[in-house]
Design a protein around this motif. Structure first.
Motif, short mmCIF file in Angstrom:
data_model
loop_
_atom_site.label_atom_id
_atom_site.label_comp_id
_atom_site.label_asym_id
_atom_site.label_seq_id
_atom_site.Cartn_x
_atom_site.Cartn_y
_atom_site.Cartn_z
N UNK A 113 9.91 -1.78 6.29
CA UNK A 113 9.98 -2.80 7.35
C UNK A 113 10.47 -4.12 6.77
N UNK B 102 13.34 -15.63 9.68
CA UNK B 102 12.94 -14.22 9.73
C UNK B 102 13.33 -13.50 8.46
N UNK C 52 -0.28 -3.32 10.71
CA UNK C 52 0.53 -4.44 10.22
C UNK C 52 2.03 -4.14 10.28
N UNK C 53 2.49 -3.00 9.75
CA UNK C 53 3.92 -2.70 9.92
C UNK C 53 4.32 -2.64 11.38
N UNK D 52 5.53 -0.38 4.85
CA UNK D 52 5.60 -1.84 4.88
C UNK D 52 6.87 -2.32 4.17
N UNK E 13 13.75 -6.29 7.79
CA UNK E 13 13.65 -7.66 8.34
C UNK E 13 14.48 -8.61 7.50
N UNK F 113 4.67 -6.16 12.60
CA UNK F 113 5.80 -6.88 11.99
C UNK F 113 7.14 -6.31 12.43
N UNK F 114 7.12 -5.07 12.93
CA UNK F 114 8.36 -4.53 13.47
C UNK F 114 8.85 -5.38 14.64
N UNK G 89 8.89 -8.56 14.72
CA UNK G 89 9.77 -9.59 14.15
C UNK G 89 11.18 -9.03 13.99
#
Lengths: 462, 166
Positions: free
Chosen positions: A120, A101, B142-143, A117, A124, B146-147, B149
């Motif tokens: 995020x 991840x 998309x964000x 993005x 991650x 992916x959040x 994840x």
């Protein structure tokens, strides 16, 4: 985009390892998935010149190269983690999942074209690292490392968020292209709204923290020393590559023409960072702590690449990062073997290594020589390329400081090498054999040599 | 009317957030934080962002603060005021650094003309669940995906860090 999907799915699947008692196949499966991600990263379908998904993600050459380096280094670290996790930590599958991840986050960072993005991605990348740093639960130092990293990291995240909000407030968009044309619409960056500049500066503060450069480097020695060695090398290599790639992406694609204004700031910080890192590394006894300070120093050299960004290729930084990562992986691999037999992670614990493991010592010596920047090895080419570019941009004083620092660096890297050749008091060290370990080490060392003698192999591929 | 409401809410938010960080009693601190969240939710309502306001109250003032309160009560922190050693030099440095940062922000704000969004906030639609959902599942799909994840990683982390070894 493909490697992100592959690694996310692989991460989710690897969490089932614990449930189905599949510990034996855990590592091969994860390695296979990482290889698949590496392959899918290089697929022509993965390449795109325009941002996808309403301008969120763009896998151009830049992101593909960074992703390739990150995945490759992760692959090697996963192979080496075999020695560390041989006694099979109970959460083996979960730990591998967190590794994967984290790489996903790094790839999102270098590929993002939108501040949302981007945010995020950075989260991650970071949150699995906080957990991994604390994953050795019975070790107080590891707990301390995790907590320290988490508290400081989330504190810095707040700065980044404030910066993003200020940029959004003045521009009215999160999109990198929109922000870029906003900057372009002003004749000189002096006319840009002050609030925008403050926002950009706050985002840069977050980067300076993530790459552990001065004045926000205080967390890195404690965190690196406390966390498990495999995690430490992951943080020093993959996470740092991601942070540098993300910073490049932001400086280049987002605030483009404005990034030259920060050249002086980066130059001063680079000088400060490398001096602090090298001076502090001189007096360390613990090998991990020495490598932590050496990582701070290397962040300083790498920051020289941020100067005069608009006219230069981004290759040199990536090359340097790759070479630094390989050398660091070798050093940590040797550390792991020594720690296992000696029980201590000090530099003195390396004594007697040459008598029992000449091959391992050879790898360690080459890695240290590369870190110190001695000619036939790749570390020299990386440093040389970065220094030459800094001189071309007119920062001769910075290169002088960097050269002095490189000389300082030789002192402590040679201390490590000398310890390995000294005879041990209690006879040669006995090191248990783990399958494939030496092969990987030798391959890494060869990569250092080949990349050093034929750097065009790297620069010519793309 | 709007302006008066704004200033009242702003005063409340500032006062309670100062109380959050200055009160020595953990219980008072938590309760002031709850009050701050309510004041912030008021701002969201004034900006026509009903959804954000409700989520803010439900998630922060509701769930998270209850969790905080539970922890504070279970650890019995409300009995002993916390005394953190604060050397004079650190205090001075903090005040100077914070002051400089505040000054920079104020100066920057006074020199910047923010893009006025008067017409967009006037639309009652802007903060509605419908608009938000459309944004979330079109532009920010998309964000958003992916959040997940990120959340999985966090959940796995909780298991890794807290599960007892057998």
């Amino acid at each position: 985009m493909y490697p992100i999907i592959v690694l996310s799915v692989a991460g989710i699947l690897s969490m089932f390892i614990g449930a189905f008692k599949l510990k034996k196949v855990a590592l091969p499966a994860v390695l296979l998935a990482t290889l698949a991600a590496f392959g899918s990263n290089l697929l022509p379908q993965n390449f795109n010149d325009t941002p996808l998904y309403s301008g969120m993600l763009q896998f151009d050459w830049f992101s593909i190269r960074y992703a390739a380096v990150m995945i490759a280094v992760t692959l090697v670290i996963l192979i080496l983690s075999r020695r560390y996790y041989r006694d099979a930590a109970e959460h083996l599958g979960d730990i591998y999942a967190l590794f994967l991840f984290s790489v996903v986050g790094g790839m999102i960072m270098v590929g993002s074209m939108n501040l949302v993005m981007f945010f995020v991605g950075i989260e991650i990348l970071s949150i699995p690292l906080y957990i991994l740093a604390a994953s050795e639960r019975n070790n107080l130092l590891s707990n301390e490392a995790g907590l320290k990293y988490f508290l400081l990291g989330s504190f810095i995240t707040v700065f980044m968020l404030l910066g993003i909000v200020l940029v959004y407030g003045t521009v009215g968009s999160f999109d990198f292209d929109a922000i870029n044309s906003f900057v372009h619409s002003y004749n000189s960056s002096d006319e840009l709204p002050m609030l925008f500049k403050v926002g950009v500066l706050l985002i840069l503060v977050a980067f300076i923290f993530k790459i552990s450069a001065a004045p926000f480097h205080f967390w890195s020695p404690d965190v690196y020393q406390g966390s498990p060695a495999v995690i430490m090398v992951f943080m020093a290599t993959v996470a740092k590559t991601a942070a540098f790639g993300g910073a490049y992406r932001f400086l280049d694609a987002c605030i483009g023409p404005m990034s030259d204004d920060f050249s002086v700031m980066f130059a001063v910080l680079a000088a400060l960072t490398m001096s602090i890192g090298n001076l502090m590394a001189l007096r360390q006894d613990s090998l991990k702590r020495l490598l932590a300070f050496s990582s701070v120093a290397n962040a300083g050299y790498l920051m020289m690449g941020f100067i005069g960004l608009n006219e230069k290729p981004t290759d040199t930084t990536l090359y340097y990062m790759l070479v630094y990562s390989i050398a660091n992986v070798i050093a940590i691999a040797v550390y792991l073997t020594v720690k296992e037999s000696q029980g201590s992670g000090s530099i003195a614990g390396l004594r007697g290594l040459y008598q029992s493991k000449p091959l391992l010592t050879f790898c360690l010596v080459l890695a240290m020589l590369s870190l110190a920047g001695i000619p036939p090895l790749a570390g020299f080419v990386g440093k040389y390329a970065i220094f030459v570019e800094a001189i071309r941009d007119g920062y001769a004083w910075l290169v002088v400081i960097a050269a002095i620092n490189s000389v300082l660096g030789i002192f402590y890297y040679f201390r490590v090498m000398r310890a390995a050749f000294e005879p041990a008091e209690g006879g040669p060290v006995q090191v248990p054999y783990v399958l494939g370990y030496s092969a990987v080490l030798v391959m890494c060392t060869l990569a250092l040599l080949v990349l050093g003698i034929f750097p065009n192999l790297f620069f010519g591929i793309w | 009317m709007q302006q008066i409401l704004f200033y009242i809410l702003a005063l409340l938010a500032i006062a309670f957030s100062i109380a959050t960080i200055t009160s020595r009693n953990a219980m008072y601190s938590v309760l002031s934080l709850v009050a701050t969240f309510f004041a912030l939710a008021g701002f969201y309502l004034m900006l026509n962002a009903e959804f954000v306001a409700f989520v803010h109250i439900i998630v922060y003032a509701g769930a998270i603060m209850v969790l905080f309160l539970f922890v504070v009560m279970m650890l019995n922190l409300n009995q002993s005021p916390v005394n953190i050693p604060r050397p004079l030099l650190a205090r001075l440095a903090a005040v100077v650094a914070g002051g400089i940062f505040g000054l920079t922000l104020v100066a920057a704000l006074s020199q910047t003309i923010l893009p006025t969004s008067a017409e967009s906030t006037a639309l009652a639609e802007v903060g509605s669940v419908r608009t938000l959902g459309k944004m979330l599942f079109n532009e920010f799909l998309l964000p958003f995906e992916l959040t997940s994840v990120l959340f999985i990683a966090t959940m796995v982390g909780v298991v890794v860090l807290t599960k007892k070894e057998e």
